[in-house]
Design an enzyme around this catalytic site. Structure first.
Site, PDB file in Angstrom:
ATOM      1  N   PHE A  29       0.839  -1.192   0.000  1.00 37.77           N
ATOM      2  CA  PHE A  29       0.000   0.000   0.000  1.00 37.77           C
ATOM      3  C   PHE A  29       0.873   1.240   0.000  1.00 37.77           C
ATOM      4  O   PHE A  29       1.935   1.259   0.611  1.00 37.77           O
ATOM      5  CB  PHE A  29      -0.907   0.002   1.235  1.00 37.77           C
ATOM      6  N   GLU A 108       0.049  -4.899   6.422  1.00 35.43           N
ATOM      7  CA  GLU A 108       1.322  -5.003   5.710  1.00 35.43           C
ATOM      8  C   GLU A 108       2.271  -5.948   6.437  1.00 35.43           C
ATOM      9  O   GLU A 108       2.958  -6.762   5.809  1.00 35.43           O
ATOM     10  CB  GLU A 108       1.959  -3.622   5.566  1.00 35.43           C
TER      11      GLU A 108
END
Length: 237
Positions: A29, A108
């Protein structure tokens, strides 16, 4: 495209070249990782890649991947992720990272920990002699007692601020949590600090990514350097 954006695209292209047909790919991201996601979509569309599936690290990434026609799955539905491609906010000489500038640090980190290989793509401005020198450390926290958590962080040194959206309202992660940005200054021992933060009730996750990056792609004026994490010691300057 600005020079910085050009460097991001260069680093992304070098990392995307590692992808092979049939892989499960962690899709990071952020603005740099988005270049990689777009390039993966382009390679799928022109037939260079096939039979791949992506595991998005954020809802924003999932939306972009769907627009590009990248098949998606979840972390629960795969046994492993072959490679994750993501950006970083700061990288130290040992390839430890600060991540979470976009607020997706929890997902993440989960995807990175499930990955056989983690390729980090940055431009040279993200390299730092010590984590915390150039970027505040994101701390994901629950609402309950978040001010107390902020006071505890501030007592360790530095300053803490609640992350806000552009409209002045508190920023929320995809999990609905708050983010405290802790300007702690240079971190002498990221591993020790990571352990302390992990042990503190109220902290959901922190932005220290230690021992996860296997490959670092650094774009600069002379091109892209591909650095593979050594078993020990500093990366080459």
């Amino acid at each position: 495209m600005s020079s910085v954006e050009t460097l991001k695209a260069m680093a992304a292209a070098a990392a995307v070249a590692l992808i092979q047909p049939g892989m499960v790919i962690g899709l990071g991201f952020g603005s740099t990782a988005a270049y990689a996601t777009r390039m993966i979509g382009e390679r799928l569309a022109n037939g260079e890649l096939r039979e791949i599936v992506g595991v998005p690290c954020a809802e924003g990434t999932a939306a972009l991947a769907r627009e590009l026609g990248i098949p998606l799955t979840t972390l629960d539905d795969v046994e492993r992720v072959d490679i994750t491609i993501d950006g970083a906010d700061e990288v130290d000489p040992y390839m430890a990272l600060i991540k979470g500038g976009g607020g997706a640090l929890l997902r993440e980190k989960m995807v990175a920990q499930a990955s056989r290989r983690v390729a980090i793509i940055v431009d040279e401005s993200k390299l730092s002699p010590a984590l915390g020198t150039r970027f505040a450390l994101p701390i994901e926290v629950v609402d309950f007692g978040y001010r107390a958590t902020a006071r505890w962080l501030a007592a360790q040194g530095g300053s803490v601020r609640l992350r806000l959206r552009s409209d002045g309202q508190p920023f929320r992660t995809d999990q609905g949590h708050l983010i405290l940005d802790w300007a702690c200054g240079p971190i002498a021992d990221p591993t020790v600090l990571a352990d302390r933060l992990a042990a503190r009730a109220g902290i959901v996750e922190h932005g220290l990514f230690i021992g996860l990056a296997t490959d670092l792609f650094v774009a600069g004026a002379t091109g892209v350097r591909h650095i593979v994490r050594p078993d020990c010691g500093r990366i080459a300057p």
